[in-house]
Design a protein around this motif. Structure first.
Motif, mmCIF file in Angstrom:
data_model
loop_
_atom_site.group_PDB
_atom_site.id
_atom_site.type_symbol
_atom_site.label_atom_id
_atom_site.label_comp_id
_atom_site.label_asym_id
_atom_site.label_seq_id
_atom_site.Cartn_x
_atom_site.Cartn_y
_atom_site.Cartn_z
ATOM 1 N N GLU A 1 -16.458 -4.272 -10.184
ATOM 2 C CA GLU A 1 -16.085 -5.645 -9.873
ATOM 3 C C GLU A 1 -14.687 -6.048 -10.340
ATOM 4 O OE1 GLU A 1 -19.547 -7.764 -11.486
ATOM 5 O OE2 GLU A 1 -20.511 -5.840 -11.060
ATOM 6 N N GLU A 2 -13.917 -5.117 -10.846
ATOM 7 C CA GLU A 2 -12.542 -5.437 -11.223
ATOM 8 C C GLU A 2 -11.584 -4.774 -10.245
ATOM 9 O OE1 GLU A 2 -13.008 -5.760 -16.079
ATOM 10 O OE2 GLU A 2 -11.218 -4.894 -15.180
ATOM 11 N N ARG A 3 -10.567 -5.516 -9.829
ATOM 12 C CA ARG A 3 -9.596 -4.945 -8.907
ATOM 13 C C ARG A 3 -8.727 -3.951 -9.656
ATOM 14 N NH1 ARG A 3 -5.393 -8.733 -5.789
ATOM 15 N NH2 ARG A 3 -7.208 -10.096 -5.882
ATOM 16 N N VAL A 4 -8.709 -2.707 -9.189
ATOM 17 C CA VAL A 4 -7.933 -1.670 -9.866
ATOM 18 C C VAL A 4 -6.713 -1.245 -9.065
ATOM 19 C CG1 VAL A 4 -9.873 -0.813 -11.185
ATOM 20 C CG2 VAL A 4 -9.404 0.163 -8.938
ATOM 21 N N GLU A 5 -6.640 -1.669 -7.811
ATOM 22 C CA GLU A 5 -5.481 -1.322 -7.014
ATOM 23 C C GLU A 5 -5.261 -2.374 -5.928
ATOM 24 O OE1 GLU A 5 -4.655 2.536 -7.053
ATOM 25 O OE2 GLU A 5 -3.438 2.701 -5.254
ATOM 26 N N ASN A 6 -3.994 -2.719 -5.763
ATOM 27 C CA ASN A 6 -3.587 -3.652 -4.718
ATOM 28 C C ASN A 6 -2.310 -3.087 -4.136
ATOM 29 O OD1 ASN A 6 -2.410 -5.646 -3.184
ATOM 30 N ND2 ASN A 6 -2.811 -7.285 -4.613
ATOM 31 N N ASN A 7 -2.415 -2.486 -2.957
ATOM 32 C CA ASN A 7 -1.276 -1.759 -2.394
ATOM 33 C C ASN A 7 -0.312 -2.660 -1.648
ATOM 34 O OD1 ASN A 7 -2.044 0.628 -3.487
ATOM 35 N ND2 ASN A 7 -2.800 1.540 -1.609
ATOM 36 N N SER A 8 0.338 -3.560 -2.363
ATOM 37 C CA SER A 8 1.374 -4.413 -1.775
ATOM 38 C C SER A 8 0.894 -5.094 -0.501
ATOM 39 C CB SER A 8 2.622 -3.578 -1.454
ATOM 40 O OG SER A 8 3.084 -2.930 -2.608
ATOM 41 N N VAL A 9 -0.295 -5.637 -0.581
ATOM 42 C CA VAL A 9 -0.865 -6.321 0.577
ATOM 43 C C VAL A 9 -0.400 -7.773 0.572
ATOM 44 C CG1 VAL A 9 -3.019 -6.992 1.706
ATOM 45 C CG2 VAL A 9 -2.865 -4.800 0.485
ATOM 46 N N PRO A 10 -0.004 -8.310 1.748
ATOM 47 C CA PRO A 10 0.427 -9.713 1.798
ATOM 48 C C PRO A 10 -0.648 -10.659 1.292
ATOM 49 C CG PRO A 10 0.945 -8.582 3.852
ATOM 50 C CD PRO A 10 0.115 -7.637 3.046
ATOM 51 N N SER A 11 -0.204 -11.776 0.739
ATOM 52 C CA SER A 11 -1.136 -12.708 0.110
ATOM 53 C C SER A 11 -2.050 -13.410 1.111
ATOM 54 C CB SER A 11 -0.353 -13.765 -0.688
ATOM 55 O OG SER A 11 0.525 -14.467 0.160
ATOM 56 N N ARG A 12 -1.768 -13.261 2.392
ATOM 57 C CA ARG A 12 -2.670 -13.850 3.387
ATOM 58 C C ARG A 12 -4.011 -13.103 3.449
ATOM 59 N NH1 ARG A 12 1.673 -11.546 6.193
ATOM 60 N NH2 ARG A 12 1.113 -9.830 7.630
ATOM 61 N N PHE A 13 -4.080 -11.963 2.774
ATOM 62 C CA PHE A 13 -5.338 -11.229 2.584
ATOM 63 C C PHE A 13 -5.766 -11.410 1.137
ATOM 64 C CE2 PHE A 13 -5.497 -8.929 6.559
ATOM 65 C CZ PHE A 13 -4.166 -8.834 6.937
ATOM 66 N N SER A 14 -6.956 -11.935 0.924
ATOM 67 C CA SER A 14 -7.426 -12.201 -0.427
ATOM 68 C C SER A 14 -8.808 -11.588 -0.607
ATOM 69 C CB SER A 14 -7.471 -13.714 -0.654
ATOM 70 O OG SER A 14 -8.038 -14.006 -1.908
ATOM 71 N N PRO A 15 -8.922 -10.564 -1.463
ATOM 72 C CA PRO A 15 -10.232 -9.940 -1.651
ATOM 73 C C PRO A 15 -11.044 -10.660 -2.724
ATOM 74 C CG PRO A 15 -8.604 -8.738 -2.894
ATOM 75 C CD PRO A 15 -7.882 -9.890 -2.231
ATOM 76 N N GLU A 16 -12.355 -10.444 -2.633
ATOM 77 C CA GLU A 16 -13.263 -10.987 -3.641
ATOM 78 C C GLU A 16 -14.432 -10.038 -3.806
ATOM 79 O OE1 GLU A 16 -15.184 -14.607 -2.470
ATOM 80 O OE2 GLU A 16 -16.292 -14.797 -4.361
ATOM 81 N N CYS A 17 -14.768 -9.733 -5.043
ATOM 82 C CA CYS A 17 -15.893 -8.832 -5.318
ATOM 83 C C CYS A 17 -16.809 -9.508 -6.337
ATOM 84 C CB CYS A 17 -15.376 -7.492 -5.836
ATOM 85 S SG CYS A 17 -16.641 -6.225 -6.025
ATOM 86 N N PRO A 18 -17.784 -10.273 -5.872
ATOM 87 C CA PRO A 18 -18.655 -11.013 -6.788
ATOM 88 C C PRO A 18 -19.611 -10.135 -7.588
ATOM 89 C CG PRO A 18 -19.396 -11.266 -4.524
ATOM 90 C CD PRO A 18 -18.109 -10.523 -4.463
ATOM 91 N N ASN A 19 -19.949 -8.972 -7.025
ATOM 92 C CA ASN A 19 -20.799 -8.007 -7.740
ATOM 93 C C ASN A 19 -20.554 -6.638 -7.125
ATOM 94 O OD1 ASN A 19 -22.765 -7.664 -5.445
ATOM 95 N ND2 ASN A 19 -23.140 -9.829 -5.916
ATOM 96 N N SER A 20 -21.129 -5.611 -7.697
ATOM 97 C CA SER A 20 -20.807 -4.244 -7.259
ATOM 98 C C SER A 20 -21.333 -3.915 -5.870
ATOM 99 C CB SER A 20 -21.342 -3.236 -8.263
ATOM 100 O OG SER A 20 -22.741 -3.372 -8.398
ATOM 101 N N SER A 21 -22.177 -4.776 -5.303
ATOM 102 C CA SER A 21 -22.731 -4.493 -3.983
ATOM 103 C C SER A 21 -22.024 -5.232 -2.859
ATOM 104 C CB SER A 21 -24.220 -4.884 -3.931
ATOM 105 O OG SER A 21 -24.955 -4.135 -4.857
ATOM 106 N N HIS A 22 -21.230 -6.227 -3.182
ATOM 107 C CA HIS A 22 -20.622 -7.070 -2.162
ATOM 108 C C HIS A 22 -19.113 -7.131 -2.313
ATOM 109 C CE1 HIS A 22 -24.816 -8.498 -2.167
ATOM 110 N NE2 HIS A 22 -24.596 -8.769 -0.885
ATOM 111 N N LEU A 23 -18.449 -7.137 -1.180
ATOM 112 C CA LEU A 23 -16.992 -7.233 -1.141
ATOM 113 C C LEU A 23 -16.614 -8.099 0.042
ATOM 114 C CD1 LEU A 23 -14.351 -6.113 -2.456
ATOM 115 C CD2 LEU A 23 -14.416 -4.301 -0.723
ATOM 116 N N PHE A 24 -15.688 -9.023 -0.201
ATOM 117 C CA PHE A 24 -15.221 -9.901 0.854
ATOM 118 C C PHE A 24 -13.719 -9.735 1.028
ATOM 119 C CE2 PHE A 24 -19.009 -12.467 1.504
ATOM 120 C CZ PHE A 24 -19.700 -12.312 0.310
ATOM 121 N N LEU A 25 -13.262 -10.039 2.228
ATOM 122 C CA LEU A 25 -11.828 -10.115 2.494
ATOM 123 C C LEU A 25 -11.582 -11.440 3.185
ATOM 124 C CD1 LEU A 25 -9.160 -8.565 2.203
ATOM 125 C CD2 LEU A 25 -9.521 -7.684 4.518
ATOM 126 N N HIS A 26 -10.935 -12.351 2.467
ATOM 127 C CA HIS A 26 -10.655 -13.681 3.009
ATOM 128 C C HIS A 26 -9.306 -13.651 3.721
ATOM 129 C CE1 HIS A 26 -14.082 -15.010 0.717
ATOM 130 N NE2 HIS A 26 -13.508 -14.665 -0.431
#
Lengths: 114, 112
Positions: free
Chosen positions: A52-77
């Motif tokens: 649940e911790e972000r360990v890598e962000n490959n220079s992605v524009p801020s218009r993409f916002s990830p969220e990982c509330p728990n180890s089973s779910h991942l969102f991309l806003h």
């Protein structure tokens, strides 16, 4: 193969819209990933979450916002996207966030930005 | 930046012919993975190679890891229409990188 599911499977949005992509893994894995797959580029790693911790962000524009509330779910806003952001967005999971861990991909969300 | 190069980008073969795709890196890889993506589908893991000079087989597929651990190949013997798809190699690139960098893939078409 239903280990990793993604919704929606297809999404059409305008540049001013806000939408979210959802990924769920049923494999008990600790790492989750977002990839972008365009027609003329290789699979591009966007974000990696481990325990649940972000360990890598490959220079992605801020218009993409990830969220990982728990180890089973991942969102991309998504917000104020550009037409060049149209692509297949793939979610993947693996036991750990190491290069030797096998990645299991979901079916992807086909995104079209008008 | 550093990347994993794959050749050829496209390959058309007659059913029954052999097929090979090559993967090259400018840096030594600790491991390499191969994935297959069917048309309209998502990447599916095939195999991982870790040891220098390693050779692994899966039925008609033979995977090799170079002695210097900078290149790898996938060879398919007597292709079938079910082999159609894009084959990707992936390895950890960059100092201290523990994530996979994927090659552009080789798209295989099999003519019946």
């Amino acid at each position: 193969e239903t280990g990793v599911t993604q919704t929606p499977r297809h999404l059409v949005m305008g540049m001013t819209n806000k939408k979210s992509l959802k990924c769920e893994q049923h494999l008990g894995h600790n790492a989750m990933y977002w990839y972008k797959q365009s027609a003329k580029k290789p699979l591009e790693l966007m974000f990696v979450y481990s325990l649940e911790e972000r360990v890598e962000n490959n220079s992605v524009p801020s218009r993409f916002s990830p969220e990982c509330p728990n180890s089973s779910h991942l969102f991309l806003h998504l917000h104020t996207l550009q037409p060049e952001d149209s692509a297949l967005y793939l979610c993947a999971s693996s036991q750990g966030a190491h290069s030797t861990d096998t990645q299991y991909f979901g079916p992807g969300t086909r995104l079209t930005v008008l | 930046g550093q990347q994993v190069m794959q050749i050829p980008q496209y390959q058309h073969v007659q059913e029954g012919e052999d097929f090979t795709t090559y993967c090259n890196s400018s840096t030594t890889l600790s491991n390499i993975q191969w994935y297959k993506q069917r048309p309209g589908g998502h990447p599916v893991f095939l195999i991982q190679l870790v040891k220098s000079g390693e050779v692994k087989k899966q039925k008609r597929l033979t995977f090799q890891f170079g002695e210097a651990k900078k290149n790898s190949s996938l060879h398919i013997t007597a292709t079938q229409t079910t082999d159609v798809g894009t084959y990707f190699c992936a390895g950890p690139i960059g100092a201290g990188s523990y994530q996979l960098t994927f090659g552009k893939g080789t798209k295989l078409s099999v003519i019946p």
